[in-house]
Design an enzyme around this catalytic site. Structure first.
Site, PDB file in Angstrom:
ATOM      1  CE  LYS A  66     151.827   1.654 109.971  1.00  0.00           C
ATOM      2  NZ  LYS A  66     153.063   0.954 110.380  1.00  0.00           N
ATOM      3  CG  ASP A 102     154.832  -2.262 109.287  1.00  0.00           C
ATOM      4  OD1 ASP A 102     155.527  -1.468 108.615  1.00  0.00           O
ATOM      5  OD2 ASP A 102     153.839  -1.901 109.939  1.00  0.00           O
ATOM      6  NE  ARG A 153     154.001   1.285 130.875  1.00  0.00           N
ATOM      7  CZ  ARG A 153     155.178   1.523 131.456  1.00  0.00           C
ATOM      8  NH1 ARG A 153     155.341   1.265 132.743  1.00  0.00           N
ATOM      9  NH2 ARG A 153     156.176   2.000 130.748  1.00  0.00           N
ATOM     10  CB  THR A 154     148.417  -3.348 129.919  1.00  0.00           C
ATOM     11  OG1 THR A 154     148.558  -1.968 130.273  1.00  0.00           O
ATOM     12  CG2 THR A 154     147.053  -3.844 130.369  1.00  0.00           C
TER      13      THR A 154
END
Length: 276
Positions: A66, A102, A153-154
């Site tokens: 993508k 999307d 998370r980061t």
């Protein structure tokens, strides 16, 4: 002459797109085809030359291409530019045009399964900071959500993403969830956590208001641990299959000239191929 379309990825055997588009081709009696083509990353430039020669009217792009196809397109529409990823290719006069559906798939799914969901929605939590998260952020911004918190998370990845897209976005680490949960009207998982039974051990659904809506873009399994946990607390949930179905509509219309409908029979057909 038969109109041909495709989905490319690597690997590609898992894709349900041929079944979706094949169903629509039959439904509308169109002389066309839609096939899955395994294209390794190094083969992308050569595949784009096939497109420019007119072999296909266009097609879909899935993991891991993508972002890579973005640079190979002759033009990319503004929405895909903002999102930074392309999932739909349309060939016109020897040029390959990149789009991203999307955004429309996410909105179409929620509109169909949770009508009125944006009403009085002031704060939303989006988990993840990849390409899918970018599409969801743009979609929520367009629907007027007042504040959209991105949890990743980061933390640095979340901060980088929100700095690149203009909007009411704030970046956080996972540890911010308890402080934000009570005001969240919508929780969206855009990460791959949920596939193969993965779960967020830090996410306490009991902290969310009873009016919150929880949705997951993962659709294998259809009921992810996130959605199962949310349902146990009596929260409304929307699974990710509808996003896959609704994002397919704009491409089909561009290639074959007919706008298809996402009907219950199509959903049931795809559901039958999924692990529940």
């Amino acid at each position: 002459m038969t109109t041909k379309a495709f989905v490319i990825g690597h690997p590609i055997n898992h894709s349900r797109s041929p079944l979706i588009h094949g169903t629509w081709l039959k439904e509308h009696g169109i002389d066309g085809s839609y096939e899955a083509v395994d294209v390794a990353p190094g083969e992308l430039p050569a595949f784009f030359e096939r497109l420019r020669r007119g072999e296909f009217a266009g097609g879909n792009v899935t993991i891991p291409h993508k972002e890579a196809v973005f640079a190979l397109c002759d033009a990319v529409d503004p929405l895909a530019q903002t999102i930074g990823a392309v999932n739909t290719l349309v060939v016109e006069n020897g040029r390959v045009l990149g789009r991203n559906s999307d955004y429309l798939g996410f909105l179409g799914n929620l509109d169909a399964e949770a009508p009125g969901w944006p009403e009085q929605l002031e704060e939303a939590l989006v988990i993840g900071a990849g390409g899918a998260a970018r599409a969801v952020l743009v979609a929520l911004r367009e629907r007027g959500v007042g504040c959209i918190h991105v949890l990743n998370r980061t933390l640095g990845n979340a901060e980088a993403m929100v700095s690149q897209i203009e909007g009411p976005f704030e970046a956080h680490g996972f540890d911010a969830f308890p402080a934000l949960a009570a005001r969240a009207g919508l929780v969206v998982n855009t990460s791959s956590v949920g596939m193969h039974g993965g779960r967020f051990d830090w996410l306490d659904m009991g902290l969310l208001p009873q009016t919150a809506l929880v949705t997951d873009i993962v659709y294998t399994p259809l009921q992810t641990p996130l959605l199962i946990d949310a349902a146990r607390y009596g929260l409304k949930t929307v699974d990710g299959l509808g996003m896959l179905l609704h994002q397919a509509v704009p491409g089909f219309e561009a290639w074959f000239g007919v706008k298809p409908s996402v009907r219950p029979a199509l959903r049931q057909c795809i559901e039958a191929t999924l692990d529940h």
